[in-house]
Scaffold this active site. Sequence first.
Site, PDB file in Angstrom:
ATOM      1  N   HIS A 135      27.092  21.908  23.680  1.00  0.00           N
ATOM      2  CA  HIS A 135      26.590  20.570  23.329  1.00  0.00           C
ATOM      3  C   HIS A 135      27.291  19.525  24.189  1.00  0.00           C
ATOM      4  O   HIS A 135      28.287  19.821  24.844  1.00  0.00           O
ATOM      5  CB  HIS A 135      26.837  20.272  21.844  1.00  0.00           C
ATOM      6  CG  HIS A 135      25.841  20.937  20.938  1.00  0.00           C
ATOM      7  ND1 HIS A 135      26.014  22.208  20.464  1.00  0.00           N
ATOM      8  CD2 HIS A 135      24.644  20.505  20.444  1.00  0.00           C
ATOM      9  CE1 HIS A 135      24.965  22.545  19.715  1.00  0.00           C
ATOM     10  NE2 HIS A 135      24.121  21.526  19.696  1.00  0.00           N
ATOM     11  N   LYS A 139      29.916  15.341  20.711  1.00  0.00           N
ATOM     12  CA  LYS A 139      29.661  16.030  19.439  1.00  0.00           C
ATOM     13  C   LYS A 139      30.965  16.193  18.664  1.00  0.00           C
ATOM     14  O   LYS A 139      31.973  16.644  19.212  1.00  0.00           O
ATOM     15  CB  LYS A 139      29.007  17.390  19.687  1.00  0.00           C
ATOM     16  CG  LYS A 139      28.611  18.078  18.390  1.00  0.00           C
ATOM     17  CD  LYS A 139      27.607  19.170  18.599  1.00  0.00           C
ATOM     18  CE  LYS A 139      27.277  19.888  17.301  1.00  0.00           C
ATOM     19  NZ  LYS A 139      26.561  19.051  16.332  1.00  0.00           N
TER      20      LYS A 139
HETATM   21  N1  LIG Z   1      19.737  18.131  12.680  1.00  0.00           N
HETATM   22  C1  LIG Z   1      19.442  17.922  13.958  1.00  0.00           C
HETATM   23  O1  LIG Z   1      18.392  18.353  14.468  1.00  0.00           O
HETATM   24  C2  LIG Z   1      20.393  17.115  14.790  1.00  0.00           C
HETATM   25  C3  LIG Z   1      20.102  16.797  16.127  1.00  0.00           C
HETATM   26  C4  LIG Z   1      20.983  15.979  16.820  1.00  0.00           C
HETATM   27  C5  LIG Z   1      22.122  15.487  16.193  1.00  0.00           C
HETATM   28  N2  LIG Z   1      22.378  15.847  14.894  1.00  0.00           N
HETATM   29  C6  LIG Z   1      23.519  15.309  14.135  1.00  0.00           C
HETATM   30  O2  LIG Z   1      23.167  13.987  13.732  1.00  0.00           O
HETATM   31  C7  LIG Z   1      24.336  13.161  13.660  1.00  0.00           C
HETATM   32  C8  LIG Z   1      24.133  11.922  14.543  1.00  0.00           C
HETATM   33  O3  LIG Z   1      23.952  12.347  15.883  1.00  0.00           O
HETATM   34  P1  LIG Z   1      23.864  11.272  17.089  1.00  0.00           P
HETATM   35  O4  LIG Z   1      23.805  12.095  18.305  1.00  0.00           O
HETATM   36  O5  LIG Z   1      22.822  10.253  16.803  1.00  0.00           O
HETATM   37  O6  LIG Z   1      25.322  10.603  16.951  1.00  0.00           O
HETATM   38  P2  LIG Z   1      25.773   9.148  17.404  1.00  0.00           P
HETATM   39  O7  LIG Z   1      27.263   9.152  17.374  1.00  0.00           O
HETATM   40  O8  LIG Z   1      25.093   8.763  18.675  1.00  0.00           O
HETATM   41  O9  LIG Z   1      25.234   8.192  16.248  1.00  0.00           O
HETATM   42  C9  LIG Z   1      25.772   8.120  14.951  1.00  0.00           C
HETATM   43  C10 LIG Z   1      25.601   6.689  14.463  1.00  0.00           C
HETATM   44  O10 LIG Z   1      25.994   6.601  13.090  1.00  0.00           O
HETATM   45  C11 LIG Z   1      26.606   5.330  12.910  1.00  0.00           C
HETATM   46  N3  LIG Z   1      27.382   5.281  11.669  1.00  0.00           N
HETATM   47  C12 LIG Z   1      28.694   5.511  11.469  1.00  0.00           C
HETATM   48  N4  LIG Z   1      29.022   5.303  10.174  1.00  0.00           N
HETATM   49  C13 LIG Z   1      27.878   4.922   9.549  1.00  0.00           C
HETATM   50  C14 LIG Z   1      27.564   4.574   8.209  1.00  0.00           C
HETATM   51  N5  LIG Z   1      28.507   4.552   7.242  1.00  0.00           N
HETATM   52  N6  LIG Z   1      26.287   4.258   7.897  1.00  0.00           N
HETATM   53  C15 LIG Z   1      25.328   4.259   8.872  1.00  0.00           C
HETATM   54  N7  LIG Z   1      25.579   4.572  10.161  1.00  0.00           N
HETATM   55  C16 LIG Z   1      26.835   4.898  10.490  1.00  0.00           C
HETATM   56  C17 LIG Z   1      27.443   5.163  14.181  1.00  0.00           C
HETATM   57  O11 LIG Z   1      27.823   3.810  14.381  1.00  0.00           O
HETATM   58  C18 LIG Z   1      26.471   5.684  15.242  1.00  0.00           C
HETATM   59  O12 LIG Z   1      25.654   4.634  15.762  1.00  0.00           O
HETATM   60  C19 LIG Z   1      25.495  14.080  14.071  1.00  0.00           C
HETATM   61  O13 LIG Z   1      26.066  14.624  12.906  1.00  0.00           O
HETATM   62  C20 LIG Z   1      24.817  15.176  14.897  1.00  0.00           C
HETATM   63  O14 LIG Z   1      25.534  16.397  14.883  1.00  0.00           O
HETATM   64  C21 LIG Z   1      21.545  16.643  14.208  1.00  0.00           C
END
Ligand SMILES: NC(=O)c1ccc[n+]([C@@H]2O[C@H](COP(=O)([O-])OP(=O)(O)OC[C@H]3O[C@@H](n4cnc5c(N)ncnc54)[C@H](O)[C@@H]3O)[C@@H](O)[C@H]2O)c1
Length: 237
Positions: A135, A139
């Site tokens: 990844h 991550k």
């Molecule tokens: N299930 C899937 O298919 C899949 C795919 C990609 C990523 N993910 C997961 O999704 C999550 C997010 O991934 P990403 O790549 O967008 O990460 P990212 O770090 O780009 O975004 C996360 C966002 O959440 C915000 N955040 C932090 N605390 C918060 C709160 N209390 N309330 C609301 N927002 C808050 C952050 O400021 C940030 O903008 C991770 O856990 C990742 O592993 C899952």
Amino acid sequence: MKIALIGYGKMGKEIEKMALERGHSISSIIDQNNTNDFSSSDFLNSDVAIEFSKPESAVSNYKYCFKNNIPVVSGTTGWLKQFDKVKNICNEKNQTFFYASNFSLGVNIFFEINKKLAHLMKPIEGYKVSINEIHHTQKLDTPSGTAISLAEQIIENLSHQTSWALNSSNNSEINITAQRIANTPGTHTIKYESEIDEITLEHKARSRKGFALGAVLAAEFIENKKGIFNMQDLLNL
Ligand SMILES: NC(=O)c1ccc[n+]([C@@H]2O[C@H](COP(=O)([O-])OP(=O)(O)OC[C@H]3O[C@@H](n4cnc5c(N)ncnc54)[C@H](O)[C@@H]3O)[C@@H](O)[C@H]2O)c1
């Protein structure tokens, strides 16, 4: 549908594009600096919230949505030890929760092939199975939720490797290795190796678009439904 986004990072932004493309509207966008907007009427009048935030905020975000009758679709990883607790709260409050550690339609087909292969390998001696995941460097959780799902599916179907561990050299464990490489949306490789040969199964995400599509399809799927759902329900697997 009026879709609220909780978490406006890489995934939140991709989901926004996909939701608009599919004719939905974005009613509210909550990120860590505007959590006060959780109490706004725009958020509270949303048809569904799609939550992709951080492991430490996910569970409290779900609880808030359940308390306010807002169905939740979430893909945040790294909080799954609390899954039973979340499931119980959702059911007690007669709410709706769709969770997938990986929303890619292709990965969920890959999951089915993984189970089938493990089942076929069960009676065959001499193979050791391992998983590698790659990844992007931001991550937070290791191994990925998808790698854990793959390992659990293998353990359910195969008899001689009964648990998994990161960087394990124990023969009774599935060794999971994790690499972090810039600009890699997600690659998962399963290998069965023997002295004689090797079988490799691999899924490579080309972009985040596939996760966003799965999450928006999930939001459409749970409209007017109550309970806990996953990709097997969506894909009728
Ligand atoms: N299930 C899937 O298919 C899949 C795919 C990609 C990523 N993910 C997961 O999704 C999550 C997010 O991934 P990403 O790549 O967008 O990460 P990212 O770090 O780009 O975004 C996360 C966002 O959440 C915000 N955040 C932090 N605390 C918060 C709160 N209390 N309330 C609301 N927002 C808050 C952050 O400021 C940030 O903008 C991770 O856990 C990742 O592993 C899952």
